[in-house]
Write an enzyme that holds these catalytic residues in place. Structure first.
Site, PDB file in Angstrom:
ATOM      1  N   LYS A 111       0.828  -1.212   0.000  1.00  0.00           N
ATOM      2  CA  LYS A 111       0.000   0.000   0.000  1.00  0.00           C
ATOM      3  C   LYS A 111       0.859   1.256   0.000  1.00  0.00           C
ATOM      4  CE  LYS A 111      -3.941  -1.958   2.494  1.00  0.00           C
ATOM      5  NZ  LYS A 111      -4.528  -2.014   3.838  1.00  0.00           N
ATOM      6  N   LYS A 205      -4.555 -11.516  -7.052  1.00  0.00           N
ATOM      7  CA  LYS A 205      -5.649 -11.781  -6.124  1.00  0.00           C
ATOM      8  C   LYS A 205      -6.852 -10.924  -6.522  1.00  0.00           C
ATOM      9  CE  LYS A 205      -5.932  -9.510  -2.239  1.00  0.00           C
ATOM     10  NZ  LYS A 205      -5.730  -8.934  -0.896  1.00  0.00           N
ATOM     11  N   LYS A 208     -10.651  -5.155  -5.211  1.00  0.00           N
ATOM     12  CA  LYS A 208     -11.270  -3.965  -5.773  1.00  0.00           C
ATOM     13  C   LYS A 208     -10.215  -3.068  -6.428  1.00  0.00           C
ATOM     14  CE  LYS A 208     -14.939  -1.478  -6.267  1.00  0.00           C
ATOM     15  NZ  LYS A 208     -16.188  -1.858  -6.872  1.00  0.00           N
TER      16      LYS A 208
HETATM   17  P1  AMP Z   1     -11.307  -6.593   2.680  1.00  0.00           P
HETATM   18  O1  AMP Z   1     -12.201  -6.330   1.523  1.00  0.00           O
HETATM   19  O2  AMP Z   1      -9.869  -6.349   2.368  1.00  0.00           O
HETATM   20  O3  AMP Z   1     -11.776  -5.923   3.929  1.00  0.00           O
HETATM   21  O4  AMP Z   1     -11.400  -8.170   2.965  1.00  0.00           O
HETATM   22  C1  AMP Z   1     -12.464  -8.769   3.667  1.00  0.00           C
HETATM   23  C2  AMP Z   1     -12.229 -10.259   3.799  1.00  0.00           C
HETATM   24  O5  AMP Z   1     -12.202 -10.888   2.515  1.00  0.00           O
HETATM   25  C3  AMP Z   1     -10.895 -10.620   4.458  1.00  0.00           C
HETATM   26  O6  AMP Z   1     -11.089 -11.726   5.322  1.00  0.00           O
HETATM   27  C4  AMP Z   1     -10.010 -10.987   3.300  1.00  0.00           C
HETATM   28  O7  AMP Z   1      -8.989 -11.893   3.670  1.00  0.00           O
HETATM   29  C5  AMP Z   1     -11.015 -11.644   2.359  1.00  0.00           C
HETATM   30  N1  AMP Z   1     -10.578 -11.543   0.958  1.00  0.00           N
HETATM   31  C6  AMP Z   1     -10.375 -10.396   0.253  1.00  0.00           C
HETATM   32  N2  AMP Z   1      -9.979 -10.675  -1.005  1.00  0.00           N
HETATM   33  C7  AMP Z   1      -9.931 -12.034  -1.113  1.00  0.00           C
HETATM   34  C8  AMP Z   1      -9.598 -12.945  -2.167  1.00  0.00           C
HETATM   35  N3  AMP Z   1      -9.244 -12.520  -3.375  1.00  0.00           N
HETATM   36  N4  AMP Z   1      -9.642 -14.273  -1.904  1.00  0.00           N
HETATM   37  C9  AMP Z   1     -10.017 -14.726  -0.671  1.00  0.00           C
HETATM   38  N5  AMP Z   1     -10.342 -13.922   0.359  1.00  0.00           N
HETATM   39  C10 AMP Z   1     -10.302 -12.585   0.154  1.00  0.00           C
END
Ligand code: AMP
Ligand code: TRP
Length: 337
Positions: A111, A205, A208
């Site tokens: 980041k 991965k 967004k």
């Molecule tokens: P965030 O949107 O970063 O707050 O992520 C919310 C949850 O989704 C967290 O537990 C992340 O580890 C999971 N997560 C986000 N992106 C992925 C992905 N591409 N594959 C699996 N888990 C994800």
């Protein structure tokens, strides 16, 4: 009994990476454990953002979570900024977290490389995350794989705080030091088989910020417009080339969404070049529809009734404030306040 805590940033729509890596697991776990789920809006402001957008996205994320099956009658759903104790505990933890541990976090490095000027909040982000979890003394944290390092840091923080401020038990340990109570548990990540969903570009991965997502509430037409050009087995150039399902992102999505018989059939048709990639994607789109139709329907109902969402969040916050107050009072007392 274990207490479960997890959080998600309101930094965009809930996508199928979030859903398969974390949220689908939350929906299952809420029936088995005391569970607390949080929309972490204080985390979302560590990168540049628009205040009006934040307001919208906080609500939209709550709608998506409820639509996905988070049931406020079974578990607790709340918004982080409605429980001020999160930042108080985060400050306490900031005073004992080794700087080196924060600087070596992969997400911090990624980041901060993308920003011209790096705010301290990006560095301290995992300290606030540790506070989120430990404020409820939760020991189990269902997340995707990208959060494993943050949870290691949570354990470092818990261990260090306990060794500095935990009450003396009166017993002496083998190494001659005095034993301290483990006031904070050392939380463990709980991963799913779909712990890391790749984006539709097949390279990074799903996230967004990479623009390679499918949102949970997109229409079938929008989903198909993204699935159709999505990367498959790179070695399968002609329709008649046999494919290798294990290297294909679409096959991995089949494993997440399709029943086992379909997954087996898809693999066979790919290996024998019986199907082209478009045939395979059409079947995936159908499997996704089966799971997503009821979610979309619930989301539409909730969107039409914002007060239902607000009421669920308000009672979630009230429940959490009571637990948070108890933890903070105990921590303050042990820290000399
Ligand atoms: P965030 O949107 O970063 O707050 O992520 C919310 C949850 O989704 C967290 O537990 C992340 O580890 C999971 N997560 C986000 N992106 C992925 C992905 N591409 N594959 C699996 N888990 C994800
Ligand atoms: N850092 C997490 C993410 O980006 C979100 C988060 C904040 C979280 N606090 C948490 C996850 C506490 C689990 C527990 O996905």
């Amino acid at each position: 009994m274990s207490r479960i805590f997890s959080g998600i940033q309101p930094s965009g729509e809930l996508h199928i990476g979030n859903y398969l890596g974390a949220v689908r697991n939350w929906v299952r776990l809420q029936h088995e454990f005391e569970s607390i789920f949080c929309v972490v809006d204080y985390h979302a402001i560590t990168l540049p953002y628009e205040p009006d957008m934040l307001r919208e996205r906080r609500h939209a994320m709550a709608v998506s979570l409820l639509a996905a099956g988070i049931d406020p009658n079974v578990c607790t759903l709340f918004v982080q900024s409605q429980v001020p104790e999160h930042t108080e505990l985060a400050w306490f933890f900031n005073t004992i977290t080794p700087l080196g541990e924060l600087e070596r976090q992969t997400q911090f490095k990624e980041k901060s490389q993308r920003q011209e000027s790096v705010a301290a909040g990006i560095l301290n982000y995992p300290v606030l995350q540790a506070a989120d979890i430990l404020l409820y003394r939760a020991d189990t944290v269902p997340v995707g794989e990208d959060q494993v390092q943050h949870l290691e840091l949570s354990r470092v923080v818990a261990r260090k705080w306990n060794s500095m401020f935990g009450r003396r038990t009166g017993r002496t340990l083998d190494d001659g030091t005095e034993e301290r109570e483990a006031f904070f548990p050392e939380p463990q990540a709980l991963l799913t088989p779909t712990r890391r969903i790749m984006g539709l570009d097949g390279h990074a991965k799903m996230s967004k910020s990479m623009g390679n997502t499918i949102a949970l509430l997109e229409t079938p037409e929008q989903i198909w417009a993204k699935l159709r050009p999505a990367v498959t087995d790179p070695k399968r150039i002609k329709r008649t080339d046999p494919g290798t399902p294990e290297v294909c992102n679409i096959y991995h999505l089949h494993k997440a969404f399709s029943p086992p018989e379909t997954v087996e059939h898809v693999a066979h048709m790919c290996r024998t070049a019986g199907w082209g990639c478009i045939d395979c994607k059409k079947v995936l789109a159908e499997s996704m529809e089966t799971e997503l139709v009821p979610i979309r329907r619930r989301a539409a109902e909730l969107a039409a009734d914002p007060s239902r969402v607000d009421d669920a969040l308000a009672s979630g916050a009230a429940h959490c404030r009571a637990i948070a107050r108890e933890t903070i009072d105990a921590a303050r007392e042990r820290m000399g306040f």
